[in-house]
Structures are given as C-alpha cells and as structure tokens.
Design a protein around this motif. Structure first.
Motif, PDB file in Angstrom:
ATOM      1  N   GLN A  59      -3.476  37.744 -77.868  1.00  0.00           N
ATOM      2  CA  GLN A  59      -3.712  37.499 -79.292  1.00  0.00           C
ATOM      3  C   GLN A  59      -3.655  38.803 -80.082  1.00  0.00           C
ATOM      4  O   GLN A  59      -3.083  38.862 -81.177  1.00  0.00           O
ATOM      5  N   ARG A  60      -4.268  39.863 -79.544  1.00  0.00           N
ATOM      6  CA  ARG A  60      -4.272  41.145 -80.237  1.00  0.00           C
ATOM      7  C   ARG A  60      -2.857  41.690 -80.392  1.00  0.00           C
ATOM      8  O   ARG A  60      -2.484  42.193 -81.430  1.00  0.00           O
ATOM      9  N   LYS A  61      -2.054  41.586 -79.323  1.00  0.00           N
ATOM     10  CA  LYS A  61      -0.673  42.075 -79.382  1.00  0.00           C
ATOM     11  C   LYS A  61       0.127  41.314 -80.445  1.00  0.00           C
ATOM     12  O   LYS A  61       0.895  41.919 -81.199  1.00  0.00           O
ATOM     13  N   ASP A  62      -0.060  39.995 -80.484  1.00  0.00           N
ATOM     14  CA  ASP A  62       0.627  39.196 -81.500  1.00  0.00           C
ATOM     15  C   ASP A  62       0.179  39.604 -82.903  1.00  0.00           C
ATOM     16  O   ASP A  62       1.000  39.751 -83.805  1.00  0.00           O
ATOM     17  N   SER A  63      -1.117  39.799 -83.081  1.00  0.00           N
ATOM     18  CA  SER A  63      -1.655  40.190 -84.382  1.00  0.00           C
ATOM     19  C   SER A  63      -1.120  41.544 -84.818  1.00  0.00           C
ATOM     20  O   SER A  63      -0.771  41.732 -85.985  1.00  0.00           O
ATOM     21  N   ILE A  64      -1.059  42.482 -83.879  1.00  0.00           N
ATOM     22  CA  ILE A  64      -0.566  43.828 -84.207  1.00  0.00           C
ATOM     23  C   ILE A  64       0.864  43.749 -84.720  1.00  0.00           C
ATOM     24  O   ILE A  64       1.195  44.340 -85.754  1.00  0.00           O
ATOM     25  N   SER A  65       1.713  42.993 -84.038  1.00  0.00           N
ATOM     26  CA  SER A  65       3.109  42.906 -84.485  1.00  0.00           C
ATOM     27  C   SER A  65       3.203  42.222 -85.850  1.00  0.00           C
ATOM     28  O   SER A  65       4.003  42.641 -86.703  1.00  0.00           O
TER      29      SER A  65
END
Length: 150
Positions: A59-65
């Motif tokens: 989820q964090r990786k998706d949010s960062i992008s």
C-alpha cells in the motif's frame, strides 16, 4: 521474542524517544493487527503478522507512486518514512537465484505440467516465501518455468 512482542517493545521505545513519525507507523501496524484479530477472532502468529506488514508495504509503495505522480512530495516523504519502519520487520529478502531454486522445487513437488497448474505451485510458494520475496516477481518466474514445461 515473537514479532508481536518486538513491535510492542518498539512502540514503547518510540514513545520514550518521542519519535512521532516512527510511533505513528508502528501504531498503524498495531491497529491493522488488532483489526485482523478482532475480525477473524484469532491470535496472530508471526506468519500472519508478516502478511499484514507485506500488505501495508505494498500500500505504501502504491501511495508513494501516486503522490509523486500528483506532485505531492510532502505526502510521499511521509509514506517513505512509514515504509522504512515497516520494512525493518520483514525478514531478509531472498536473492533471485534462491527464489528460482524454490520455484523449481515447488514445480517438482506439485508435479506441475503447465500453466494450468500455476495455482498449485503458487499456493506452495506463498507459504514458503511470504515476506521474503516479492510475490509478483515470483509469479512471473513460475509462469516462465511452467511455460517451458508445456
């Protein structure tokens, strides 16, 4: 010491150190753990906790992008800080060669003959590799291995 106790100890240490960003990330994790325990009426073991952490990392990786694409670097930085805290609880990642060996072993173990057997192979690998490998990459390797057999 189990992972749950380690997380609790880290939360206490972050409180004492007044490390608000780390404390916030750990509190998000403990909330997700408690939510799963309440919803499923179970006591979490390390394997289930790693599954929760892995989901939160994704989820964090998706949010960062998404934040970076939207020009919100301030929010992306917050997510990156949470990602760093969550990643610290994951076991050491396997190398690509180690993953290939696991894939080959799982294919042999299940007797997979082609792409239609991908589900069987992934079920075996998921239990062995959760938290130690990116399952999307593993899926690609399984697909390649099964295509070669077909």
């Amino acid at each position: 010491m189990g992972l749950k106790e380690q997380i609790t100890d880290d939360m206490k240490a972050a409180m004492r150190a007044k490390d608000t960003s780390r404390l916030g990330a750990i509190r998000l994790l403990t909330a997700a753990m408690k939510q799963k325990e309440v919803d499923e009426r179970i006591e979490l073991d390390d394997k289930l906790i790693l599954g929760i952490i892995e989901k939160m990392i994704k989820q964090r990786k998706d949010s960062i992008s998404q934040f970076e694409a939207g020009g919100r670097q301030d929010l992306a930085d917050i997510e990156k800080a949470e990602l760093t805290v969550l990643s610290a609880y994951m076991p050491a990642a396997l190398s690509e060669d180690e993953i290939r060996k696991e894939v080959a072993a799982a294919v042999a173990e299940t007797g997979a003959a082609g792409p239609q057997d991908m589900g069987k192979v992934m079920a075996v690998l998921k239990s062995k590799l959760t938290g130690r490998a990116d399952m999307t990459a593993v899926s690609g390797m399984v697909k390649t291995a099964l295509s070669g057999k077909a």
